[in-house]
Motif scaffolding. Sequence first.
Motif, short mmCIF file in Angstrom:
data_model
loop_
_atom_site.label_atom_id
_atom_site.label_comp_id
_atom_site.label_asym_id
_atom_site.label_seq_id
_atom_site.Cartn_x
_atom_site.Cartn_y
_atom_site.Cartn_z
N THR A 2 23.70 32.27 40.05
CA THR A 2 23.62 32.97 41.32
C THR A 2 22.31 33.72 41.44
O THR A 2 21.72 34.14 40.44
CB THR A 2 24.78 33.97 41.46
N THR A 3 21.88 33.91 42.67
CA THR A 3 20.66 34.69 42.89
C THR A 3 21.00 36.14 43.22
O THR A 3 20.16 37.00 43.08
CB THR A 3 19.84 34.09 44.05
N ASP A 4 22.22 36.38 43.66
CA ASP A 4 22.64 37.73 44.01
C ASP A 4 23.76 38.16 43.05
O ASP A 4 24.94 37.91 43.29
CB ASP A 4 23.12 37.75 45.46
N ASN A 5 23.36 38.81 41.96
CA ASN A 5 24.33 39.21 40.93
C ASN A 5 25.31 40.27 41.42
O ASN A 5 26.47 40.30 40.99
CB ASN A 5 23.60 39.72 39.69
N ILE A 6 24.86 41.14 42.33
CA ILE A 6 25.75 42.18 42.85
C ILE A 6 26.85 41.56 43.70
O ILE A 6 28.03 41.90 43.57
CB ILE A 6 24.96 43.22 43.66
N ALA A 7 26.49 40.64 44.59
CA ALA A 7 27.49 39.97 45.43
C ALA A 7 28.47 39.19 44.55
O ALA A 7 29.67 39.18 44.83
CB ALA A 7 26.82 39.05 46.43
N ASP A 8 27.96 38.57 43.50
CA ASP A 8 28.83 37.84 42.58
C ASP A 8 29.81 38.79 41.90
O ASP A 8 31.00 38.50 41.79
CB ASP A 8 27.97 37.10 41.55
N MET A 9 29.32 39.94 41.47
CA MET A 9 30.17 40.94 40.81
C MET A 9 31.26 41.43 41.77
O MET A 9 32.44 41.49 41.40
CB MET A 9 29.31 42.12 40.35
N LEU A 10 30.87 41.77 42.99
CA LEU A 10 31.84 42.29 43.95
C LEU A 10 32.88 41.25 44.32
O LEU A 10 34.06 41.56 44.46
CB LEU A 10 31.11 42.80 45.20
N THR A 11 32.46 40.00 44.44
CA THR A 11 33.40 38.92 44.75
C THR A 11 34.37 38.70 43.60
O THR A 11 35.57 38.49 43.82
CB THR A 11 32.64 37.62 45.06
N ARG A 12 33.89 38.76 42.37
CA ARG A 12 34.77 38.60 41.22
C ARG A 12 35.81 39.72 41.16
O ARG A 12 36.98 39.49 40.88
CB ARG A 12 33.97 38.57 39.92
N ILE A 13 35.38 40.95 41.45
CA ILE A 13 36.32 42.08 41.46
C ILE A 13 37.34 41.90 42.58
O ILE A 13 38.54 42.09 42.39
CB ILE A 13 35.56 43.42 41.62
N ARG A 14 36.88 41.53 43.76
CA ARG A 14 37.78 41.32 44.91
C ARG A 14 38.82 40.24 44.61
O ARG A 14 40.01 40.42 44.85
CB ARG A 14 36.93 40.92 46.13
N ASN A 15 38.37 39.12 44.04
CA ASN A 15 39.29 38.02 43.72
C ASN A 15 40.27 38.40 42.62
O ASN A 15 41.44 38.05 42.68
CB ASN A 15 38.51 36.77 43.32
N ALA A 16 39.80 39.12 41.60
CA ALA A 16 40.68 39.54 40.51
C ALA A 16 41.73 40.52 41.02
O ALA A 16 42.89 40.49 40.59
CB ALA A 16 39.86 40.17 39.39
N ASN A 17 41.36 41.39 41.96
CA ASN A 17 42.32 42.32 42.56
C ASN A 17 43.40 41.59 43.33
O ASN A 17 44.56 41.98 43.32
CB ASN A 17 41.62 43.30 43.49
N LEU A 18 43.02 40.52 44.03
CA LEU A 18 43.97 39.78 44.84
C LEU A 18 45.07 39.14 44.00
O LEU A 18 46.22 39.06 44.43
CB LEU A 18 43.27 38.69 45.66
N VAL A 19 44.73 38.67 42.80
CA VAL A 19 45.72 38.03 41.94
C VAL A 19 46.19 38.96 40.82
O VAL A 19 46.85 38.53 39.88
CB VAL A 19 45.19 36.69 41.36
N ARG A 20 45.83 40.25 40.92
CA ARG A 20 46.28 41.31 40.02
C ARG A 20 45.89 41.08 38.55
O ARG A 20 46.67 41.34 37.65
CB ARG A 20 47.79 41.50 40.10
N HIS A 21 44.68 40.58 38.31
CA HIS A 21 44.20 40.44 36.94
C HIS A 21 43.87 41.82 36.38
O HIS A 21 43.44 42.72 37.11
CB HIS A 21 42.94 39.56 36.89
N GLN A 22 44.03 41.95 35.08
CA GLN A 22 43.75 43.22 34.43
C GLN A 22 42.26 43.39 34.14
O GLN A 22 41.73 44.49 34.27
CB GLN A 22 44.54 43.31 33.12
N ILE A 23 41.58 42.30 33.75
CA ILE A 23 40.16 42.38 33.43
C ILE A 23 39.39 41.32 34.22
O ILE A 23 39.96 40.32 34.65
CB ILE A 23 39.88 42.21 31.92
N VAL A 24 38.10 41.57 34.40
CA VAL A 24 37.22 40.62 35.06
C VAL A 24 35.89 40.63 34.32
O VAL A 24 35.44 41.67 33.85
CB VAL A 24 37.06 40.95 36.56
N GLN A 25 35.29 39.45 34.19
CA GLN A 25 34.04 39.29 33.46
C GLN A 25 32.90 39.09 34.46
O GLN A 25 32.99 38.26 35.35
CB GLN A 25 34.14 38.07 32.54
N VAL A 26 31.82 39.88 34.31
CA VAL A 26 30.64 39.74 35.16
C VAL A 26 29.40 39.69 34.28
O VAL A 26 29.39 40.19 33.16
CB VAL A 26 30.52 40.89 36.18
#
Length: 132
Positions: A2-26
């Motif tokens: 990815t060229t935008d690491n912040i957008a990637d991080m925020l998207t990973r957090i948003r997606n992990a929240n939706l499926v109630r994951h405990q941890i997310v890797q960025v």
Amino acid sequence: MTTDNIADMLTRIRNANLVRHQIVQVLKTKMTLSVSKILKEEGYITDFEEFEDKNKNYLLLCLKYHGQNRQPIISAIKRISKPGLRIYVDKKNLPNVLSNLGIAIISTSKGVMTNHKARELGVGGEVICYIW
């Protein structure tokens, strides 16, 4: 890659929240590390940890939930300044997110900080994202 690491991080957090994951890797960069520190200080995540895998550095973020239904603490994350359109504010026009119930993460000349701290220090900068 990815060229935008912040957008990637925020998207990973948003997606992990939706499926109630405990941890997310960025992917670990200086900016994602700074944003992670702010999220921990403001109580949006419980903790984060750095690790290395195949010569790449990553961050593991432990997401926070409340109640029996495990409702996420982070209701929404919105990326404001993008690589194609940077959004800057001066100290007089710092944003209020949901009447100060949320935070805006600002990249200033004195480091990455929340809108509340930037207002205290009297500095403006680039608005990275809103979190509430």
